[in-house]
Design a protein around this motif. Structure first.
Motif, PDB file in Angstrom:
ATOM      1  N   HIS A  88      -3.027  -1.616   6.148  1.00 31.41           N
ATOM      2  CA  HIS A  88      -3.907  -2.041   4.880  1.00 31.41           C
ATOM      3  C   HIS A  88      -3.210  -2.868   4.148  1.00 31.41           C
ATOM      4  O   HIS A  88      -3.826  -3.623   3.701  1.00 31.41           O
ATOM      5  CB  HIS A  88      -3.980  -0.593   4.193  1.00 31.41           C
ATOM      6  CG  HIS A  88      -4.744   0.548   4.761  1.00 31.41           C
ATOM      7  ND1 HIS A  88      -5.064   1.495   3.980  1.00 31.41           N
ATOM      8  CD2 HIS A  88      -5.605   0.254   5.703  1.00 31.41           C
ATOM      9  CE1 HIS A  88      -5.772   2.406   4.764  1.00 31.41           C
ATOM     10  NE2 HIS A  88      -6.124   1.518   5.813  1.00 31.41           N
ATOM     11  N   HIS A 111       0.378   5.624   0.720  1.00 34.29           N
ATOM     12  CA  HIS A 111      -0.579   6.602   1.046  1.00 34.29           C
ATOM     13  C   HIS A 111       0.367   8.136   1.148  1.00 34.29           C
ATOM     14  O   HIS A 111       1.664   8.113   1.461  1.00 34.29           O
ATOM     15  CB  HIS A 111      -1.098   6.700   2.551  1.00 34.29           C
ATOM     16  CG  HIS A 111      -2.358   5.692   2.585  1.00 34.29           C
ATOM     17  ND1 HIS A 111      -3.454   6.265   2.497  1.00 34.29           N
ATOM     18  CD2 HIS A 111      -2.542   4.519   2.548  1.00 34.29           C
ATOM     19  CE1 HIS A 111      -4.421   5.258   2.576  1.00 34.29           C
ATOM     20  NE2 HIS A 111      -3.660   4.192   2.518  1.00 34.29           N
ATOM     21  N   ASP A 144       0.921  -1.271   0.088  1.00 36.20           N
ATOM     22  CA  ASP A 144       0.034  -0.124  -0.040  1.00 36.20           C
ATOM     23  C   ASP A 144       0.754   1.395   0.037  1.00 36.20           C
ATOM     24  O   ASP A 144       2.231   1.331   0.325  1.00 36.20           O
ATOM     25  CB  ASP A 144      -1.000  -0.042   1.213  1.00 36.20           C
ATOM     26  CG  ASP A 144      -2.129   0.889   0.977  1.00 36.20           C
ATOM     27  OD1 ASP A 144      -2.489   1.321  -0.194  1.00 36.20           O
ATOM     28  OD2 ASP A 144      -2.725   1.368   2.194  1.00 36.20           O
TER      29      ASP A 144
HETATM   30 MG    MG Z   1      -4.668   2.180   2.032  1.00 39.44          MG
END
Ligand code: MG
Length: 163
Positions: free
Chosen positions: A47, A15, A13
């Motif tokens: 995540h 961000h 993931d």
């Molecule tokens: Mg995420």
């Protein structure tokens, strides 16, 4: 061919770093002047762990389970996603053998937090601390990680059959 009773799952993931959010990694709040942007609490590591668990079960990805268009998950504590995934793991007769994870961040320096993050993951997943490894890497000052535009996380998990 007999398939051995193990499953492997991979999660990744990313961000974006923004100025008006707290930084939460693996359920641990990290002292930093910026945090991660996202629909939920943007815990990039949780995540990745959730996706690794769902991947091992061949159950799709976190976006299918918890759509970021669903107001129900706005500002959600990402522990909710991990807990749903580990519940699914156990319900289907699997248990985690080990989890290995890497967080990619130029700053802040994460080495002082690695132990706390691993302990937080152990508590969330309900497995011994010894079965979890957390690593931290910088972006070598290049790319979106190195320019401090984003934080990435990778997670890989091995499941073993319990029944
Ligand atoms: Mg995420």
């Amino acid at each position: 061919m007999t398939i051995p009773p193990v499953r492997i799952g991979l999660g990744h993931d990313r961000h974006r770093l923004v100025s008006d959010k707290p930084l939460i990694l693996g359920g641990v709040t990290i002292e930093f002047d910026r945090g991660l942007h996202g629909h939920s609490d943007a815990d990039v590591l949780l995540h990745a762990v959730t996706d690794a668990l769902l991947g091992a079960l061949a159950l799709g990805d976190i976006g299918e389970w918890f759509p970021n268009t669903d107001p129900q998950w706005a500002g959600a504590n990402s522990a909710v996603f991990v807990k749903a995934a580990i519940e699914e793991v156990r319900r289907r007769g699997w248990e985690i053998a080990n989890l290995d994870a890497t967080v990619h961040a130029e700053r802040p320096k994460l080495s002082p937090y690695k132990q706390a993050i691993a302990e937080s993951l152990a508590t969330l997943l309900g497995i011994p601390r010894e079965q979890i490894n957390v690593k931290a890497k910088t972006g070598e000052k290049v790319g979106p990680i190195g320019r401090e535009e984003a934080i990435d996380a990778d997670a890989i998990v091995l499941l073993v059959r319990t029944v």
